[in-house]
Write a protein that holds these residues in place. Structure first.
Motif, PDB file in Angstrom:
ATOM      1  N   LYS A 196       8.563  -4.344 -17.055  1.00  0.00           N
ATOM      2  CA  LYS A 196       7.202  -4.427 -16.534  1.00  0.00           C
ATOM      3  C   LYS A 196       6.243  -3.735 -17.500  1.00  0.00           C
TER       4      LYS A 196
ATOM      5  N   VAL B  37       2.551  -1.967 -18.109  1.00  0.00           N
ATOM      6  CA  VAL B  37       1.492  -1.262 -17.384  1.00  0.00           C
ATOM      7  C   VAL B  37       0.391  -0.882 -18.374  1.00  0.00           C
TER       8      VAL B  37
ATOM      9  N   ILE C  58      -8.665  -6.715 -18.745  1.00  0.00           N
ATOM     10  CA  ILE C  58      -8.199  -7.730 -17.799  1.00  0.00           C
ATOM     11  C   ILE C  58      -8.194  -9.108 -18.455  1.00  0.00           C
TER      12      ILE C  58
ATOM     13  N   HIS D  26      -4.418 -10.526 -18.636  1.00  0.00           N
ATOM     14  CA  HIS D  26      -4.247 -11.344 -17.429  1.00  0.00           C
ATOM     15  C   HIS D  26      -3.191 -10.737 -16.493  1.00  0.00           C
ATOM     16  N   PRO D  27      -3.456  -9.564 -15.946  1.00  0.00           N
ATOM     17  CA  PRO D  27      -2.459  -8.865 -15.130  1.00  0.00           C
ATOM     18  C   PRO D  27      -2.190  -9.566 -13.804  1.00  0.00           C
ATOM     19  N   ASP D  28      -1.001  -9.343 -13.269  1.00  0.00           N
ATOM     20  CA  ASP D  28      -0.652  -9.857 -11.941  1.00  0.00           C
ATOM     21  C   ASP D  28      -1.318  -9.037 -10.844  1.00  0.00           C
ATOM     22  N   VAL D  29      -1.483  -7.733 -11.090  1.00  0.00           N
ATOM     23  CA  VAL D  29      -2.052  -6.822 -10.099  1.00  0.00           C
ATOM     24  C   VAL D  29      -3.020  -5.873 -10.804  1.00  0.00           C
ATOM     25  N   VAL D  30      -4.161  -5.613 -10.175  1.00  0.00           N
ATOM     26  CA  VAL D  30      -5.111  -4.620 -10.668  1.00  0.00           C
ATOM     27  C   VAL D  30      -5.222  -3.513  -9.629  1.00  0.00           C
ATOM     28  N   MET D  31      -4.993  -2.286 -10.040  1.00  0.00           N
ATOM     29  CA  MET D  31      -5.063  -1.141  -9.133  1.00  0.00           C
ATOM     30  C   MET D  31      -6.210  -0.224  -9.554  1.00  0.00           C
TER      31      MET D  31
END
Length: 222
Positions: free
Chosen positions: A33, A35, A55, A59-64
């Protein structure tokens, strides 16, 4: 510091994997993974552009988003925003000073109180003499009531009280200096000082972080 900054940029650009993202963005990989962490500054327009660039590049799967519980409340509708914080106290004989279980007393809070969201803090209240920014060891395990915080920044007082193991700081609004009447509280959260003042506090207490105890301010009439 300048040499380290230049070295960081050179090493950053040598990595093909992160060459397309801003230099304010860090990268790590574990268990297959990837990060990416973008370092931001709230008042910097560049930070917003860095986030958009990162971003767009990966092209992330999740943005926190790092967000404490109190700021999350302020992002919700106005009707759900907690304006003031409730404070409950009891008299020495163990009963409340009114017929209700909770005394109707509200307080304004310091902006770093969000670090203690969800914590239940209770203990005896001890009165600290006004005009002094030093606390005696007797405040250990107590909530300290400062009748007049004086001109010392609240963060500095909180650090000083925490040094003596106090649980929290409770102070009264100085109505004359703040332009308030006896029933009013400051409209905004407490502890927002100038950059120079924050640096002075950090130098005095030798700590660049938030004060380790919460601070509440009640009206002078309370």
């Amino acid at each position: 510091v300048l040499v380290l900054m230049v070295l960081w940029r050179v090493l950053h650009l040598q990595s093909a994997k992160i060459a397309e993202i801003p230099y304010t963005c860090g990268y790590a990989s574990a268990n297959g993974k990837d990060v990416y962490i973008v370092s931001t500054l709230h008042i910097s327009p560049r930070s917003e552009r860095d986030v958009v660039a990162a971003i767009s590049a990966v092209h992330p799967d999740v943005v926190m988003i790092e967000l404490d519980e109190e700021r999350l409340e302020f992002m919700r509708g106005p009707s759900q925003r907690p304006v003031l914080q409730q404070f409950q106290y009891t008299v020495e004989n163990g009963t409340t000073d009114s017929s209700d279980a909770v005394v109707p007393l509200v307080t304004q809070r310091a902006y770093w109180n969000g670090e203690f969201a969800g914590n239940h803090i209770s203990g005896p209240i001890i009165v600290h003499s006004s005009g002094s920014s030093r606390f005696s060891p007797s405040v250990a395990g107590c909530i300290v009531l400062v009748e007049d915080p004086g001109v010392a920044p609240l963060a500095q007082l909180a650090f000083a009280a925490a040094t003596e193991q106090a649980l929290a700081l409770l102070c009264t609004a100085h109505t004359a200096r703040a332009g308030l009447n006896g029933q009013q509280l400051p409209a905004g959260r407490l502890g927002n000082e100038s950059l120079l003042t924050d640096l002075r506090i950090a130098a005095r207490v030798r700590n660049m972080g938030y004060p380790p105890i919460p601070v509440l301010m009640m009206s002078q009439n309370s």
